[in-house]
Motif scaffolding. Structure first.
Motif, short mmCIF file in Angstrom:
data_model
loop_
_atom_site.label_atom_id
_atom_site.label_comp_id
_atom_site.label_asym_id
_atom_site.label_seq_id
_atom_site.Cartn_x
_atom_site.Cartn_y
_atom_site.Cartn_z
N GLN A 36 -0.69 19.83 44.52
CA GLN A 36 -0.50 19.81 43.06
C GLN A 36 -1.40 18.84 42.32
OE1 GLN A 36 1.56 22.01 41.47
NE2 GLN A 36 1.73 22.84 43.51
N GLU A 56 0.29 13.71 43.89
CA GLU A 56 0.56 14.93 43.16
C GLU A 56 0.50 14.73 41.64
OE1 GLU A 56 2.52 13.56 45.41
OE2 GLU A 56 4.62 13.60 44.88
N ASN A 57 0.18 15.81 40.95
CA ASN A 57 0.06 15.86 39.48
C ASN A 57 -1.01 14.90 38.93
OD1 ASN A 57 2.13 17.63 39.75
ND2 ASN A 57 3.30 16.84 38.04
N VAL A 78 1.07 9.14 41.39
CA VAL A 78 1.62 10.36 40.79
C VAL A 78 1.36 10.45 39.29
CG1 VAL A 78 3.71 11.71 40.54
CG2 VAL A 78 3.48 10.15 42.44
N ALA A 95 1.40 5.19 38.52
CA ALA A 95 1.99 6.41 37.99
C ALA A 95 1.80 6.52 36.48
CB ALA A 95 3.47 6.45 38.33
N LYS A 96 1.39 7.68 36.01
CA LYS A 96 1.24 8.00 34.59
C LYS A 96 0.24 7.12 33.85
CE LYS A 96 5.66 10.19 33.64
NZ LYS A 96 5.20 11.43 33.01
N VAL B 47 8.68 18.54 41.25
CA VAL B 47 8.12 18.39 42.59
C VAL B 47 9.09 17.53 43.40
CG1 VAL B 47 6.17 17.54 43.96
CG2 VAL B 47 5.75 18.49 41.70
N GLY B 74 9.28 19.21 35.04
CA GLY B 74 8.18 18.30 35.34
C GLY B 74 8.56 16.98 35.97
N ILE B 76 9.48 14.40 39.06
CA ILE B 76 8.95 14.29 40.41
C ILE B 76 9.84 13.35 41.23
CG2 ILE B 76 7.00 13.50 41.81
CD1 ILE B 76 5.20 14.32 39.47
N ARG B 78 9.97 11.58 44.80
CA ARG B 78 9.28 11.33 46.07
C ARG B 78 9.85 10.07 46.71
NH1 ARG B 78 4.14 9.00 46.74
NH2 ARG B 78 3.17 11.01 47.13
N GLY B 104 9.56 15.03 32.88
CA GLY B 104 8.35 14.26 33.18
C GLY B 104 8.58 12.91 33.82
N SER B 105 9.79 12.64 34.32
CA SER B 105 10.04 11.34 34.94
C SER B 105 9.62 11.35 36.41
CB SER B 105 11.52 10.98 34.83
OG SER B 105 11.84 10.67 33.50
N ILE B 106 9.20 10.19 36.88
CA ILE B 106 8.78 10.05 38.28
C ILE B 106 9.75 9.09 38.95
CG2 ILE B 106 6.94 9.21 39.78
CD1 ILE B 106 5.00 9.98 37.48
#
Lengths: 190, 188
Positions: A36, A56-57, A78, A95-96, B47, B74, B76, B78, B104-106
């Motif tokens: 991804q 990913e992303n 990510v 991240a982001k 994901v 959206g 994620i 992990r 959209g949170s990870i």
């Protein structure tokens, strides 16, 4: 996966099949691309160095006709977004985080989670960008801890990713081609 | 105020025997290592990385998610990683019941308790522990290894304690996630 013949993958590099690669992309030896992630060389070529981890992303775009050169041992975590004109080595893009415009990044930098750079900026070595207001400071001591973690992380990913994902492995090494996937899964479930 | 009924195209979601609704447009890696408790909704473009398992043999659960959870578009999930005694490994993640994770949170937490609300575009760092009955506001960044205590509201980057929640949040979040699940309906 959209793929053009101009994409080259170095030895021991692991590229998952669910990635989106567009345009002329050169992936250096030992680099790992998670599923991804998107690498879009829409205007100019993208050269990715050795032993990078791209999770990913992640979006890497080259919006300029010149080369976008990415150094060695970087971690793109990510959901980060990278335009830029040059990325050095041993950077951590969390991240982001976002690198915007034609920004160039030195070595050993950390771009914190959800932080972004200015457009068309030049970020010197050892810079840390952090917090709500994208504050900057220079890190004084670079520890060897990160590099040993990074090599172990890479070893882990090279072993584990081919067991669960369809991957392409660069070089003449064909032992983890997608065709062997069902067998590999059987082995791990015992 | 009552939330409206949300319709989704029937072909987009797979519904399991235990009532989990999983979007076909989500990416689930290593699905044999993921446990869903039931009545959990996984929306488009999520994901979940079940492939990043602990080193060493045997069957490993990588991501365990409880009942009535919602993973919005959206988001994620992990598992977190670290080296312990010189060995690099990913470690399992547990998510309790009635947890909603915003768009959209990870999430790379070690544990998320029950009755937790995580807003949109949050980043939950590696090995963070979120206890029961918490709220993480939109755009919050919880740094790695943070422990978020029960009945607290966290906000900002880095996320800090801003307020307390009343004792009734358990019932509130339970009702809210159940209502969302019943109102998330297929339409042809």
């Amino acid at each position: 996966m959209s793929n053009t013949p101009t994409t080259t993958i170095g030895k021991r590099a692991v590229v998952c099949q669910d990635t989106e690669l567009k345009g002329e992309i050169h992936i250096g030896p030992g680099t790992v691309l998670h599923p991804q992630c998107k690498i879009n060389a829409e205007c100019g070529p993208i050269y990715i160095g050795n032993n990078n981890i791209i999770e990913e992303n992640v979006t890497i775009i080259n919006k300029y006709p010149g080369k976008l050169i990415i150094g060695d041992e970087n971690v793109f975590e990510v959901g980060c977004f990278v335009e830029g004109s040059k990325i050095g080595s041993r950077n951590i893009i969390e991240a982001k985080a976002r690198i915007l415009g034609s920004t160039s990044l030195g070595d050993n930098c950390v771009i914190g989670a959800v932080c972004s750079t200015n457009k068309d900026d030049e970020i010197p070595d050892d810079t840390v960008i952090y917090g709500d207001h994208h504050n900057r400071r220079t890190q004084t001591a670079t520890s060897s801890h990160q590099s040993s973690l990074h090599t172990r992380h890479l070893d882990y990913l090279r072993e584990v990713l081919p067991k669960f994902n369809h991957v392409r492995v660069g070089g003449s090494n064909t032992e983890t081609s997608p065709g062997t996937l069902p067998k590999k899964i059987k082995e791990t479930s015992h | 105020m009552e939330p409206p009924i949300i319709y989704y195209p029937r072909i987009e979601y797979i519904e399991t025997d235990t009532g989990n609704k999983v979007s076909r447009k989500s990416v689930i890696c290593g699905s044999q290592n993921i446990i869903l408790g039931g009545k959990t909704i996984i929306q488009t473009d999520c994901v979940i990385r079940g492939d990043l398992r602990r080193t060493g043999g045997g069957h490993a659960v990588v991501v365990a998610i409880g009942r009535y959870c919602l993973l919005s578009k959206g988001s994620i999930i992990r598992p977190p990683y670290k080296t312990y005694k010189g060995i690099f490994s990913y470690y399992p993640m547990k998510i309790g019941d009635h947890v909603s994770i915003g768009e959209g949170s990870i999430v790379e937490a070690a544990t998320i308790g029950s009755f937790v609300h995580i807003g949109k575009n949050c980043v939950i760092g590696r090995f963070a522990i979120i206890k029961d009955c918490c709220r993480i506001e939109d755009n919050t960044v919880i740094p790695p290894n943070t422990v978020v205590p029960s009945f607290s509201i966290y906000d900002g980057s880095p996320g800090v304690f801003v307020d307390e929640l009343p004792e009734c949040v358990q019932e509130l979040y339970e009702a809210r996630t159940k209502e969302y699940y019943t109102k998330f309906q297929p339409k042809d």
